[in-house]
Design an enzyme around this catalytic site. Structure first.
Site, PDB file in Angstrom:
ATOM      1  N   CYS A 109      35.310  35.565  47.026  1.00  0.00           N
ATOM      2  CA  CYS A 109      34.940  35.962  45.662  1.00  0.00           C
ATOM      3  C   CYS A 109      33.472  35.626  45.426  1.00  0.00           C
ATOM      4  CB  CYS A 109      35.852  35.323  44.618  1.00  0.00           C
ATOM      5  SG  CYS A 109      35.313  33.735  43.993  1.00  0.00           S
ATOM      6  N   GLU A 110      32.788  36.539  44.775  1.00  0.00           N
ATOM      7  CA  GLU A 110      31.352  36.345  44.604  1.00  0.00           C
ATOM      8  C   GLU A 110      31.022  35.327  43.517  1.00  0.00           C
ATOM      9  OE1 GLU A 110      29.817  40.208  43.793  1.00  0.00           O
ATOM     10  OE2 GLU A 110      30.136  40.054  41.636  1.00  0.00           O
ATOM     11  N   HIS A 111      31.997  34.931  42.729  1.00  0.00           N
ATOM     12  CA  HIS A 111      31.716  33.961  41.669  1.00  0.00           C
ATOM     13  C   HIS A 111      31.758  32.518  42.161  1.00  0.00           C
ATOM     14  CE1 HIS A 111      33.473  37.447  39.255  1.00  0.00           C
ATOM     15  NE2 HIS A 111      32.157  37.479  39.126  1.00  0.00           N
ATOM     16  N   HIS A 112      32.662  32.234  43.097  1.00  0.00           N
ATOM     17  CA  HIS A 112      32.824  30.857  43.577  1.00  0.00           C
ATOM     18  C   HIS A 112      32.640  30.732  45.081  1.00  0.00           C
ATOM     19  CE1 HIS A 112      35.272  31.397  39.889  1.00  0.00           C
ATOM     20  NE2 HIS A 112      34.742  30.249  39.565  1.00  0.00           N
ATOM     21  N   GLN A 116      37.592  41.748  43.551  1.00  0.00           N
ATOM     22  CA  GLN A 116      38.675  42.605  44.050  1.00  0.00           C
ATOM     23  C   GLN A 116      38.541  44.038  43.536  1.00  0.00           C
ATOM     24  OE1 GLN A 116      42.639  40.868  43.738  1.00  0.00           O
ATOM     25  NE2 GLN A 116      43.574  42.892  43.780  1.00  0.00           N
ATOM     26  N   HIS A 172      43.842  34.553  44.687  1.00  0.00           N
ATOM     27  CA  HIS A 172      42.463  34.057  44.629  1.00  0.00           C
ATOM     28  C   HIS A 172      42.443  32.531  44.641  1.00  0.00           C
ATOM     29  CE1 HIS A 172      40.419  37.951  43.516  1.00  0.00           C
ATOM     30  NE2 HIS A 172      41.704  38.258  43.448  1.00  0.00           N
ATOM     31  N   CYS A 214      40.095  30.603  43.980  1.00  0.00           N
ATOM     32  CA  CYS A 214      39.363  30.029  42.846  1.00  0.00           C
ATOM     33  C   CYS A 214      40.275  29.874  41.634  1.00  0.00           C
ATOM     34  CB  CYS A 214      38.111  30.850  42.516  1.00  0.00           C
ATOM     35  SG  CYS A 214      38.435  32.539  42.007  1.00  0.00           S
TER      36      CYS A 214
HETATM   37 ZN   LIG Z   1      36.254  33.217  42.006  1.00  0.00          ZN
END
Ligand SMILES: [Zn+2]
Length: 199
Positions: A88-91, A129, A157, A159
């Site tokens: 995931c690009e956020h975490h 996703q 996920h 995260c």
């Molecule tokens: Zn994430």
């Protein structure tokens, strides 16, 4: 025939750079990078990260165009339960699950093994996703030029599971449909086929 480049083919200069950054991170979290168990960790972590993001250096269109065949078959082709691992690009934590893909050929088919490879090319990047689903859908649609294409992804996920809301059993489903799959009957037939247990 290896579907992926071996680790040795990575640009070692970049690996060194990434390795040094991992050393700093390990230091910053209060660990001792010089203790025995961690000595090679920065290097291993750097190689792992470069492996997991190798999709940036791969061309999904080229993979598909190398295996197109003229064929008059024009019923639905379904590949279900394609294993999928992404970050995931956020975490920068993993999300993983399955992709189910179908297309209806219009004069040409593609070698079946190429579709999971296209999934990997887009999954091995920093992703969300929703965009991953869209990237695969558009790539197949623009390259195979089929009568229709459908992509469904179900993923968990890390995260969400290890931090944040800690919802351990939730699965996120995303989907995209083009061409004939925009018709409800075709879409329903596909959804019925991917949820059926054949064995
Ligand atoms: Zn994430």
């Amino acid at each position: 025939m290896a579907p992926y480049k071996s680790l040795e083919e990575y640009n070692l200069e970049i690996t060194d750079e990434v390795k040094n950054r991992y050393s700093s991170i390990i230091n910053e979290i209060g660990e001792d990078v010089s203790r025995e168990g961690l000595l090679k960790t920065p290097e291993r972590a750097a190689k792992a990260m470069l492996f997991l993001t190798q999709g940036y250096k791969q061309d999904a269109v080229e993979i598909l165009e190398g295996a197109l065949f003229k064929e008059s078959y024009d019923d639905m082709v379904i590949i279900k339960d394609i294993e999928l691992y992404s970050l995931c690009e956020h975490h920068m934590l993993p999300f993983f699950g399955k992709a189910h893909i179908a297309y209806i050929p219009d004069g040409q088919i593609v070698g079946l093994s190429k579709i999971p490879r296209v999934v990997d090319v887009f999954a091995r990047r920093l992703q969300v996703q929703e965009r991953l689903t869209h990237d695969i859908l558009e790539c197949l649609n623009n390259t195979l030029k089929p009568k229709g294409v459908a992509v469904v992804i179900e993923a968990s996920h890390m995260c969400m599971m290890m931090r944040g809301v800690q919802k351990q059993n939730s699965v996120t489903t995303t989907s995209g449909f083009r061409g004939q799959f925009e018709k409800i009957e075709t879409r329903n037939e596909f959804l019925k086929l991917i949820s059926a247990k054949l064995s």
